[in-house]
Design a protein around this motif. Structure first.
Motif, short mmCIF file in Angstrom:
data_model
loop_
_atom_site.label_atom_id
_atom_site.label_comp_id
_atom_site.label_asym_id
_atom_site.label_seq_id
_atom_site.Cartn_x
_atom_site.Cartn_y
_atom_site.Cartn_z
N VAL A 136 0.87 -1.17 0.00
CA VAL A 136 0.00 0.00 0.00
C VAL A 136 0.91 1.22 0.00
O VAL A 136 1.79 1.35 0.85
CB VAL A 136 -0.93 0.01 1.23
CG1 VAL A 136 -1.84 1.23 1.19
CG2 VAL A 136 -1.76 -1.27 1.29
N ALA A 137 0.70 2.11 -0.97
CA ALA A 137 1.62 3.22 -1.13
C ALA A 137 0.90 4.46 -1.64
O ALA A 137 -0.22 4.39 -2.16
CB ALA A 137 2.75 2.85 -2.10
N THR A 184 -5.64 8.91 -2.01
CA THR A 184 -4.23 8.86 -2.42
C THR A 184 -3.57 7.53 -2.11
O THR A 184 -2.37 7.37 -2.35
CB THR A 184 -3.45 9.99 -1.71
OG1 THR A 184 -3.58 9.83 -0.30
CG2 THR A 184 -3.98 11.36 -2.13
N LEU A 185 -4.32 6.59 -1.58
CA LEU A 185 -3.78 5.26 -1.27
C LEU A 185 -4.01 4.32 -2.45
O LEU A 185 -5.13 4.23 -2.97
CB LEU A 185 -4.44 4.69 -0.01
CG LEU A 185 -4.23 5.46 1.29
CD1 LEU A 185 -4.95 4.77 2.44
CD2 LEU A 185 -2.75 5.61 1.60
N PHE A 186 -2.96 3.63 -2.84
CA PHE A 186 -3.04 2.70 -3.96
C PHE A 186 -2.40 1.37 -3.57
O PHE A 186 -1.42 1.32 -2.82
CB PHE A 186 -2.32 3.27 -5.20
CG PHE A 186 -3.04 4.42 -5.83
CD1 PHE A 186 -3.97 4.21 -6.84
CD2 PHE A 186 -2.80 5.73 -5.41
CE1 PHE A 186 -4.63 5.28 -7.42
CE2 PHE A 186 -3.47 6.80 -5.98
CZ PHE A 186 -4.39 6.57 -6.99
N GLY A 212 -6.77 1.59 -6.91
CA GLY A 212 -7.19 2.54 -5.89
C GLY A 212 -7.73 1.81 -4.67
O GLY A 212 -8.62 0.96 -4.80
N ALA A 213 -7.20 2.13 -3.49
CA ALA A 213 -7.61 1.41 -2.28
C ALA A 213 -9.06 1.68 -1.93
O ALA A 213 -9.75 0.79 -1.42
CB ALA A 213 -6.70 1.79 -1.12
N ARG A 214 -9.56 2.87 -2.18
CA ARG A 214 -10.94 3.19 -1.82
C ARG A 214 -11.90 2.83 -2.94
O ARG A 214 -12.92 2.18 -2.70
CB ARG A 214 -11.07 4.68 -1.48
CG ARG A 214 -12.52 5.10 -1.16
CD ARG A 214 -12.60 6.55 -0.72
NE ARG A 214 -12.18 7.46 -1.79
CZ ARG A 214 -12.30 8.79 -1.70
NH1 ARG A 214 -12.79 9.34 -0.61
NH2 ARG A 214 -11.90 9.54 -2.70
N ALA A 215 -11.61 3.23 -4.17
CA ALA A 215 -12.52 2.99 -5.29
C ALA A 215 -12.48 1.55 -5.76
O ALA A 215 -13.46 1.04 -6.32
CB ALA A 215 -12.19 3.93 -6.44
N GLN A 268 5.65 6.12 -1.73
CA GLN A 268 5.81 6.17 -0.28
C GLN A 268 5.11 4.95 0.31
O GLN A 268 3.88 4.95 0.48
CB GLN A 268 5.23 7.47 0.28
CG GLN A 268 5.93 8.72 -0.25
CD GLN A 268 5.34 10.00 0.31
OE1 GLN A 268 4.40 9.97 1.11
NE2 GLN A 268 5.88 11.14 -0.10
N LEU A 269 5.88 3.92 0.58
CA LEU A 269 5.31 2.66 1.05
C LEU A 269 4.81 2.80 2.48
O LEU A 269 5.53 3.27 3.36
CB LEU A 269 6.34 1.54 0.96
CG LEU A 269 6.94 1.29 -0.44
CD1 LEU A 269 7.93 0.14 -0.39
CD2 LEU A 269 5.85 1.00 -1.45
#
Length: 225
Positions: free
Chosen positions: A72-73, A102-104, A118-121, A199-200
């Motif tokens: 997750v970065a 902004t989390l992927f 995309g972590a949320r979508a 940015q991990l």
């Protein structure tokens, strides 16, 4: 007298050699054999248990789902923007570092090839044959990006499916100075627009994307190098 004595000796010897006869046992009742002994009952029970164990089928174990080690970065562009994906899948750049958009999830799907989700979508960053960057609901061949490290230790994400036909130049993921996604064929690898600094935040295990959904469009050019 001698004959009588020898006769008596022979009778005594014969009596020692012949064992006495056993007394007859109780008569068996007519209609079948007698009841089994305790040893026979235990042996029959043991045989029945062994047969029962052999007939039992072991439940089939469900094979574990393949797990891929990803991360997750947050992806910070060379211009200072963070790659952002809205709930509807809209892609752009933002100056704000905080926020789930902004989390992927960087999921490895090949040798130095990743899927950017995309972590949320829950959608995947993709690039079509015209170089347009968009968010795909399903994982397809257009969602695969080659990951390589540039001279300044930034990371470049090149389309694993499309590139320039004549020159063979790769198409890169990039954001312009205003944070807008650029067409892949307009992004140069030596420009800040294509330079991303991941940015991990954490290492995670992901389920492998469904490979049956990977379909390459007809007439797709060779992969980028």
């Amino acid at each position: 007298m001698a004959a009588l004595a020898s006769s008596l000796i022979r009778q005594r010897r014969g009596g020692r050699e012949v064992p006495p006869a056993r007394p007859p046992g109780p008569p068996r009742p007519p209609g079948g054999p007698g009841p089994p002994s305790l040893c026979q009952q235990q042996l029959r029970g043991l045989v029945a248990k062994v047969r029962g164990c052999g007939r039992r089928r072991r439940p089939r174990e469900k094979p574990p789902e393949p797990q891929l080690r990803g991360a997750v970065a947050k992806l910070r562009c060379g211009h200072g923007h963070y790659l952002h994906m809205g709930p509807d899948g809209r892609l752009d750049g933002t100056w704000e570092e905080a926020g789930p958009g902004t989390l992927f999830n960087l999921i490895p799907v090949g040798l130095r090839v990743v899927a950017i989700q995309g972590a949320r979508a829950g959608r995947y960053v993709a690039m079509n044959g015209a170089g347009i960057v968009y968010a795909s609901v399903h994982f397809t061949a257009e969602c695969r990006f080659k990951e390589c490290v540039f001279e300044n230790y930034h990371v470049l994400y090149a389309s694993a499916l499309y590139r320039q036909r004549r020159s063979g130049r790769a198409w890169y993921l990039g954001l312009d100075r205003h944070g807008r996604p650029m067409a892949g064929h307009r992004v140069r690898k030596d420009k800040a627009a294509a330079h991303f600094l991941p940015q991990l935040l954490e290492v995670a295990l992901y389920r492998e994307p469904s490979l049956h959904e990977v379909e390459e469009p007809p007439g797709a050019p060779p992969e980028a190098t």
